[in-house]
Scaffold this motif. Structure first.
Motif, PDB file in Angstrom:
ATOM      1  N   MET A   1     -13.990 -37.581  51.738  1.00 25.28           N
ATOM      2  CA  MET A   1     -15.023 -37.322  50.746  1.00 25.28           C
ATOM      3  C   MET A   1     -14.939 -38.321  49.598  1.00 25.28           C
ATOM      4  O   MET A   1     -15.813 -39.127  49.361  1.00 25.28           O
ATOM      5  N   THR A   2     -13.818 -38.303  48.878  1.00 22.85           N
ATOM      6  CA  THR A   2     -13.664 -39.299  47.831  1.00 22.85           C
ATOM      7  C   THR A   2     -13.242 -40.612  48.476  1.00 22.85           C
ATOM      8  O   THR A   2     -12.312 -40.647  49.269  1.00 22.85           O
ATOM      9  N   SER A   3     -13.951 -41.693  48.120  1.00 26.61           N
ATOM     10  CA  SER A   3     -13.589 -42.983  48.694  1.00 26.61           C
ATOM     11  C   SER A   3     -12.259 -43.442  48.098  1.00 26.61           C
ATOM     12  O   SER A   3     -11.845 -42.994  47.036  1.00 26.61           O
ATOM     13  N   THR A   4     -11.616 -44.326  48.819  1.00 23.81           N
ATOM     14  CA  THR A   4     -10.311 -44.812  48.362  1.00 23.81           C
ATOM     15  C   THR A   4     -10.450 -45.623  47.075  1.00 23.81           C
ATOM     16  O   THR A   4     -11.339 -46.470  46.962  1.00 23.81           O
ATOM     17  N   LEU A   5      -9.557 -45.377  46.159  1.00 26.25           N
ATOM     18  CA  LEU A   5      -9.549 -46.164  44.931  1.00 26.25           C
ATOM     19  C   LEU A   5      -9.060 -47.571  45.242  1.00 26.25           C
ATOM     20  O   LEU A   5      -8.011 -47.746  45.859  1.00 26.25           O
ATOM     21  N   LYS A   6      -9.800 -48.571  44.804  1.00 27.91           N
ATOM     22  CA  LYS A   6      -9.324 -49.946  44.972  1.00 27.91           C
ATOM     23  C   LYS A   6      -8.810 -50.470  43.649  1.00 27.91           C
ATOM     24  O   LYS A   6      -9.583 -50.695  42.717  1.00 27.91           O
ATOM     25  N   LEU A   7      -7.524 -50.664  43.612  1.00 32.26           N
ATOM     26  CA  LEU A   7      -6.881 -51.035  42.366  1.00 32.26           C
ATOM     27  C   LEU A   7      -7.461 -52.332  41.799  1.00 32.26           C
ATOM     28  O   LEU A   7      -7.665 -52.446  40.591  1.00 32.26           O
ATOM     29  N   GLU A   8      -7.729 -53.287  42.669  1.00 31.32           N
ATOM     30  CA  GLU A   8      -8.197 -54.572  42.144  1.00 31.32           C
ATOM     31  C   GLU A   8      -9.626 -54.528  41.635  1.00 31.32           C
ATOM     32  O   GLU A   8     -10.132 -55.510  41.111  1.00 31.32           O
ATOM     33  N   GLU A   9     -10.269 -53.374  41.762  1.00 35.05           N
ATOM     34  CA  GLU A   9     -11.591 -53.221  41.146  1.00 35.05           C
ATOM     35  C   GLU A   9     -11.541 -52.246  39.971  1.00 35.05           C
ATOM     36  O   GLU A   9     -12.568 -51.954  39.363  1.00 35.05           O
ATOM     37  N   PHE A  10     -10.355 -51.770  39.694  1.00 31.74           N
ATOM     38  CA  PHE A  10     -10.170 -50.789  38.626  1.00 31.74           C
ATOM     39  C   PHE A  10      -9.986 -51.527  37.308  1.00 31.74           C
ATOM     40  O   PHE A  10      -9.087 -52.352  37.163  1.00 31.74           O
ATOM     41  N   LEU A  11     -10.853 -51.213  36.358  1.00 29.09           N
ATOM     42  CA  LEU A  11     -10.909 -52.032  35.153  1.00 29.09           C
ATOM     43  C   LEU A  11      -9.589 -52.148  34.379  1.00 29.09           C
ATOM     44  O   LEU A  11      -9.198 -53.258  34.025  1.00 29.09           O
ATOM     45  N   PRO A  12      -8.908 -51.051  34.083  1.00 24.01           N
ATOM     46  CA  PRO A  12      -7.658 -51.213  33.336  1.00 24.01           C
ATOM     47  C   PRO A  12      -6.667 -52.126  34.058  1.00 24.01           C
ATOM     48  O   PRO A  12      -5.978 -52.937  33.438  1.00 24.01           O
TER      49      PRO A  12
ATOM     50  N   GLY B 103      -0.283 -38.060  49.537  1.00 21.36           N
ATOM     51  CA  GLY B 103      -1.713 -38.179  49.787  1.00 21.36           C
ATOM     52  C   GLY B 103      -2.525 -37.290  48.862  1.00 21.36           C
ATOM     53  O   GLY B 103      -3.546 -37.704  48.305  1.00 21.36           O
ATOM     54  N   LEU B 104      -2.043 -36.066  48.683  1.00 20.78           N
ATOM     55  CA  LEU B 104      -2.741 -35.149  47.778  1.00 20.78           C
ATOM     56  C   LEU B 104      -2.757 -35.684  46.355  1.00 20.78           C
ATOM     57  O   LEU B 104      -3.800 -35.706  45.701  1.00 20.78           O
ATOM     58  N   ARG B 105      -1.582 -36.126  45.927  1.00 22.70           N
ATOM     59  CA  ARG B 105      -1.492 -36.646  44.557  1.00 22.70           C
ATOM     60  C   ARG B 105      -2.366 -37.877  44.378  1.00 22.70           C
ATOM     61  O   ARG B 105      -2.953 -38.088  43.323  1.00 22.70           O
ATOM     62  N   PHE B 106      -2.432 -38.659  45.414  1.00 20.07           N
ATOM     63  CA  PHE B 106      -3.252 -39.869  45.323  1.00 20.07           C
ATOM     64  C   PHE B 106      -4.716 -39.509  45.133  1.00 20.07           C
ATOM     65  O   PHE B 106      -5.424 -40.151  44.354  1.00 20.07           O
ATOM     66  N   GLN B 107      -5.169 -38.475  45.822  1.00 21.08           N
ATOM     67  CA  GLN B 107      -6.546 -38.026  45.611  1.00 21.08           C
ATOM     68  C   GLN B 107      -6.763 -37.621  44.156  1.00 21.08           C
ATOM     69  O   GLN B 107      -7.741 -38.011  43.511  1.00 21.08           O
ATOM     70  N   GLU B 108      -5.818 -36.835  43.650  1.00 20.13           N
ATOM     71  CA  GLU B 108      -5.951 -36.373  42.263  1.00 20.13           C
ATOM     72  C   GLU B 108      -5.968 -37.550  41.283  1.00 20.13           C
ATOM     73  O   GLU B 108      -6.821 -37.624  40.393  1.00 20.13           O
ATOM     74  N   LEU B 109      -5.010 -38.428  41.486  1.00 17.70           N
ATOM     75  CA  LEU B 109      -4.908 -39.560  40.566  1.00 17.70           C
ATOM     76  C   LEU B 109      -6.101 -40.492  40.703  1.00 17.70           C
ATOM     77  O   LEU B 109      -6.576 -41.063  39.710  1.00 17.70           O
TER      78      LEU B 109
END
Lengths: 151, 151
Positions: A1-12, B103-109
């Motif tokens: 459901m939630t797409s994977t966070l891409k660190l290199e596109e994360f502003l901070p 994995g769960l924590r990664f979703q939250e974060l």
DNA sequence: ATAGAACGGTTACATCCGCAACGAATTTCA
DNA sequence: TGAAATTCGTTGCGGATGTAACCGTTCTAT
């Protein structure tokens, strides 16, 4: 459901990375020629800019912890690039200023800084520079009041 | 002859300051809720993004010193958010991945990060964001090869 | 096949850094 | 006036970080 966070596109993260790379790149210059650390360079440049300033004011102006400032002041003094004078009106306060040698070094370091910066700016172009500066100011305005642990 | 250098207009300084303020502001969130340090968050997010990755690759990807990565990996492992598997083909290599809890924590974060970022972005506006991202990429391109002391 | 270089990752050591506590000076306020 | 609170700057201490050295593994080249 939630797409994977891409660190290199994360502003901070991007900001931190760009800042770290640029800062390290420039720091290599003054470290190599003068053996200055980053806190020393910052404190020194701040004193040079203001002529006379207190340690507390340096911390406020440059977002450095007061112990970091204190130690940088100590080593710059030992190097005889700056000197301190106890304020007559308030004897807790030390007024800091450049020595004659410090003044010379400040000229050198200033022009080094300007040279470096102009190379950076020409790499990203003039309008991008304006946008960058503007965006950074907005970011700082936004985040500045939430965090207050440093001074 | 040479005008005085103004630190607050000097690009490397501005970048460092903006990055530090934003980074600290965001770090306060995950530190408070999870007790994560900044290197731990970065390493964790990188593993989460790639699924499986080595410590060396994390360092290269996120500009972190390898000892910093090593220690963050150790503490994340102790926390049981990640696990490591020695690569069969090359037994020097440790392949890192999230545990089920990780994995769960990664979703939250991740969602925390996205929420935070969207607040930042709305504070500076969409086109400013584009310009910012573009300018940072150009800066990194410029400075990246000069500095090579880290990996 | 094997010696030497190169690489992934960890660790010892020295240094850097921030927090908290402090001394001295000043301000506040009863 | 004088006791408590505040401010400027320093320092002790514990924790974080980088450098260099190291171990074990793999690659290179003869």
């Amino acid at each position: 459901m939630t797409s994977t966070l891409k660190l290199e596109e994360f502003l901070p993260y991007r900001l931190a990375r760009a800042a770290e790379i640029v800062s390290r790149d420039f720091a290599a210059l003054y470290r190599e020629r003068y053996g200055l650390t980053r806190p020393e360079w910052r404190v020194f440049a701040t004193i040079g800019q203001f002529g006379t300033i207190t340690a507390t004011a340096i911390g406020a102006h440059s977002s450095m912890h007061k112990t970091k400032v204190s130690r940088a002041v100590f080593s710059l003094e030992k190097r005889r690039w700056i000197s301190r004078t106890t304020d007559d009106a308030d004897r807790r306060v030390e007024r800091l200023q450049l020595t004659r040698e410090g003044g010379l070094r400040f000229q050198e370091l200033s022009s080094m800084a300007r040279t470096y910066e102009s190379k950076l700016l020409s790499a990203i172009g003039p309008e991008a520079t304006d946008h960058l500066v503007e965006a950074m100011a907005a970011l700082e305005r936004y985040a500045a009041d939430s965090s207050s642990s440093e001074r």
